[in-house]
Write an enzyme that holds these catalytic residues in place. Structure first.
Site, PDB file in Angstrom:
ATOM      1  N   LYS A 235      80.261 -30.163  37.101  1.00 39.78           N
ATOM      2  CA  LYS A 235      81.567 -29.577  36.814  1.00 39.78           C
ATOM      3  C   LYS A 235      82.356 -29.203  38.062  1.00 39.78           C
ATOM      4  O   LYS A 235      83.565 -29.040  38.015  1.00 39.78           O
ATOM      5  CB  LYS A 235      81.417 -28.372  35.893  1.00 39.78           C
ATOM      6  CG  LYS A 235      81.057 -28.776  34.473  1.00 39.78           C
ATOM      7  CD  LYS A 235      81.911 -28.065  33.458  1.00 39.78           C
ATOM      8  CE  LYS A 235      81.711 -28.584  32.050  1.00 39.78           C
ATOM      9  NZ  LYS A 235      80.294 -28.559  31.607  1.00 39.78           N
TER      10      LYS A 235
ATOM     11  N   SER B  38      81.436 -21.548  28.793  1.00 41.27           N
ATOM     12  CA  SER B  38      80.125 -20.947  28.531  1.00 41.27           C
ATOM     13  C   SER B  38      79.287 -20.911  29.796  1.00 41.27           C
ATOM     14  O   SER B  38      78.156 -20.484  29.769  1.00 41.27           O
ATOM     15  CB  SER B  38      79.400 -21.743  27.445  1.00 41.27           C
ATOM     16  OG  SER B  38      79.158 -23.048  27.910  1.00 41.27           O
TER      17      SER B  38
ATOM     18  N   GLU C 286      74.881 -36.151  22.377  1.00 39.82           N
ATOM     19  CA  GLU C 286      75.187 -34.743  22.104  1.00 39.82           C
ATOM     20  C   GLU C 286      74.051 -34.111  21.315  1.00 39.82           C
ATOM     21  O   GLU C 286      73.179 -34.815  20.797  1.00 39.82           O
ATOM     22  CB  GLU C 286      76.530 -34.630  21.372  1.00 39.82           C
ATOM     23  CG  GLU C 286      76.519 -35.247  19.996  1.00 39.82           C
ATOM     24  CD  GLU C 286      77.903 -35.267  19.350  1.00 39.82           C
ATOM     25  OE1 GLU C 286      78.808 -34.575  19.828  1.00 39.82           O
ATOM     26  OE2 GLU C 286      78.053 -35.986  18.348  1.00 39.82           O
TER      27      GLU C 286
ATOM     28  N   GLY D 205      74.959 -30.331  16.616  1.00 37.10           N
ATOM     29  CA  GLY D 205      76.423 -30.323  16.654  1.00 37.10           C
ATOM     30  C   GLY D 205      76.947 -31.700  16.998  1.00 37.10           C
ATOM     31  O   GLY D 205      77.406 -31.932  18.111  1.00 37.10           O
TER      32      GLY D 205
ATOM     33  N   ASP E 290      79.609 -33.395  16.368  1.00 39.31           N
ATOM     34  CA  ASP E 290      81.045 -33.606  16.090  1.00 39.31           C
ATOM     35  C   ASP E 290      81.576 -34.854  16.792  1.00 39.31           C
ATOM     36  O   ASP E 290      82.447 -35.544  16.273  1.00 39.31           O
ATOM     37  CB  ASP E 290      81.858 -32.386  16.510  1.00 39.31           C
ATOM     38  CG  ASP E 290      81.765 -32.144  18.001  1.00 39.31           C
ATOM     39  OD1 ASP E 290      80.670 -31.740  18.454  1.00 39.31           O
ATOM     40  OD2 ASP E 290      82.748 -32.387  18.719  1.00 39.31           O
TER      41      ASP E 290
ATOM     42  N   SER F 220      73.119 -33.916  34.094  1.00 40.49           N
ATOM     43  CA  SER F 220      74.405 -33.258  34.359  1.00 40.49           C
ATOM     44  C   SER F 220      74.313 -31.899  35.035  1.00 40.49           C
ATOM     45  O   SER F 220      75.292 -31.459  35.637  1.00 40.49           O
ATOM     46  CB  SER F 220      75.205 -33.159  33.062  1.00 40.49           C
ATOM     47  OG  SER F 220      74.420 -32.596  32.041  1.00 40.49           O
TER      48      SER F 220
HETATM   49  C1  LIG Z   1      79.789 -29.065  30.556  1.00 39.88           C
HETATM   50  C2  LIG Z   1      78.487 -29.720  30.598  1.00 39.88           C
HETATM   51  C3  LIG Z   1      78.218 -30.864  29.843  1.00 39.88           C
HETATM   52  C4  LIG Z   1      79.225 -31.470  28.887  1.00 39.88           C
HETATM   53  O1  LIG Z   1      80.373 -31.933  29.565  1.00 39.88           O
HETATM   54  P1  LIG Z   1      81.728 -32.248  28.792  1.00 39.88           P
HETATM   55  O2  LIG Z   1      82.658 -32.717  29.822  1.00 39.88           O
HETATM   56  O3  LIG Z   1      82.175 -30.997  28.103  1.00 39.88           O
HETATM   57  O4  LIG Z   1      81.387 -33.287  27.761  1.00 39.88           O
HETATM   58  C5  LIG Z   1      76.986 -31.472  29.992  1.00 39.88           C
HETATM   59  N1  LIG Z   1      76.042 -30.960  30.816  1.00 39.88           N
HETATM   60  C6  LIG Z   1      76.256 -29.859  31.545  1.00 39.88           C
HETATM   61  C7  LIG Z   1      75.173 -29.364  32.435  1.00 39.88           C
HETATM   62  C8  LIG Z   1      77.486 -29.196  31.465  1.00 39.88           C
HETATM   63  O5  LIG Z   1      77.690 -28.096  32.195  1.00 39.88           O
END
Ligand SMILES: *Cc1c(COP(=O)(O)O)cnc(C)c1O
Length: 322
Positions: free
Chosen positions: A56, A81, A207, A211, A213, A305
């Site tokens: 992010k 969050s 996902e 959830g 969606d 991620s």
């Molecule tokens: C935010 C996040 C996601 C999901 O990313 P989106 O862009 O909302 O789909 C996945 N893994 C981690 C660690 C995140 O912080």
């Protein structure tokens, strides 16, 4: 929906130039164990080693880099969050921009502490009772701040896409790319990079099963809203995709899969034991599905991620399923 146009690959490239020297170029790791078990070749893009511990930072820093002088002075507001909060707080600190972050009262303590540690002002709310988007918009208006949402923003999407850009630069063509899916910023950005750099590569979102969606939206051809899902994947507890992210996902993504909490715990254990890495539950989504769906001979990219999980929570999760 932001007034800015839905981004394309040229926006991802522009983001990569802004991020150079600011974001880490994270390593791409391999595992003989996984390759032997699946007959495929796996390439793990390790965003758990990114600054502040998740991809992010890419989107956050790119978005704040695009602020004009007035926006920089007035500051940035965000709701999250956790990881988006830390990303905005850190990027704001680097760029000298004041930041106010709306976070759920039950967000992991480590994420709240880290956000404050980067100099962000944290405002807490009840995620099961209050609408964070309404609260955040009011907060931003009152203070004259620019609101940067966690996923449905062209500059955020473009920044997230640099993760797959780097991965594909390092690996060359892939047959499949699996990406964790919350609101779709990471998936849509990575899909733009894959389409441009590896046109044959099939891109999949993953996902939480609790959830789905995104899966429902993908199949219905319209954005489906759900209640906040209860899952250990706290970074993907989103209620709906965004206008921009869905427009790209519909066009560029092959399909959307799900993973259960038990599969996420299994993957967390695997990364810790075999690859000596701490990956947070949400960060395990892509691998949890990819290891199930891999076909022998395929070259498969997996985005890990993020790695932000309290150690206490980590041992608790692994202990429960042990
Ligand atoms: C935010 C996040 C996601 C999901 O990313 P989106 O862009 O909302 O789909 C996945 N893994 C981690 C660690 C995140 O912080």
């Amino acid at each position: 929906m932001s007034a800015l146009a839905t981004p394309g690959f040229e926006d991802v490239k522009a983001a990569a130039a802004r991020l150079a020297g600011q974001a880490h170029r994270t390593p791409v790791m391999r595992s003989r164990t996984v390759d032997a078990a699946t007959g495929a070749q796996f390439f793990f893009k390790c965003e758990n080693f990114q600054r502040m511990g998740a991809f992010k930072f890419r989107g956050g820093f790119n978005a704040l880099s695009c602020f004009d002088a007035g926006q920089r002075r007035a500051g940035v507001a965000a709701f999250s969050s956790g990881n988006h909060a830390q990303a905005i707080a850190l990027a704001a600190q680097i760029l000298g921009i004041p930041a106010t972050i709306l976070m759920p009262a039950d967000a992991p303590a480590m994420k709240v502490a880290a956000t404050r540690g980067y100099g962000g002002e944290v405002v807490l709310y009840d995620r099961y009772k209050e609408d964070r988007e309404v609260l955040a918009r009011r907060l931003a208006e009152e203070r004259g701040m620019t609101l940067i949402p966690p996923y449905d923003h062209p500059h955020v999407i473009a920044g997230q896409g640099t993760a797959a850009l780097e991965l594909l630069e390092d690996t060359g063509p892939l047959d499949a790319l699996f990406v964790p899916l919350g609101g779709g910023g990471l998936l849509s950005g990575c899909a733009l990079s894959a389409r441009a750099l590896a046109p044959q590569c099939k891109v999949y979102g993953v996902e939480p099963a609790a959830g789905n969606d995104g899966q429902q939206s993908f199949r219905a051809g319209r954005i489906v809203h759900i209640d906040t899902p209860r899952t250990i994947a706290d970074g993907a507890q989103t209620q709906h995709l965004g206008e921009h992210t869905f427009a790209i996902i519909r066009r560029e993504v092959e399909d959307i899969h799900t993973a259960t909490d038990a599969e996420l715990v299994d993957a967390m254990r695997f990364f810790a034991e075999r690859m000596k890495m701490l990956v947070e539950p949400t960060g395990c989504l892509a691998f949890a599905a990819a290891r199930r769906l891999a076909q022998p001979g395929q070259r498969i990219g997996v985005i890990l991620s993020g790695g932000n999980v309290d150690l206490q929570r980590f041992t608790q999760l692994l202990g429960q399923a042990g």
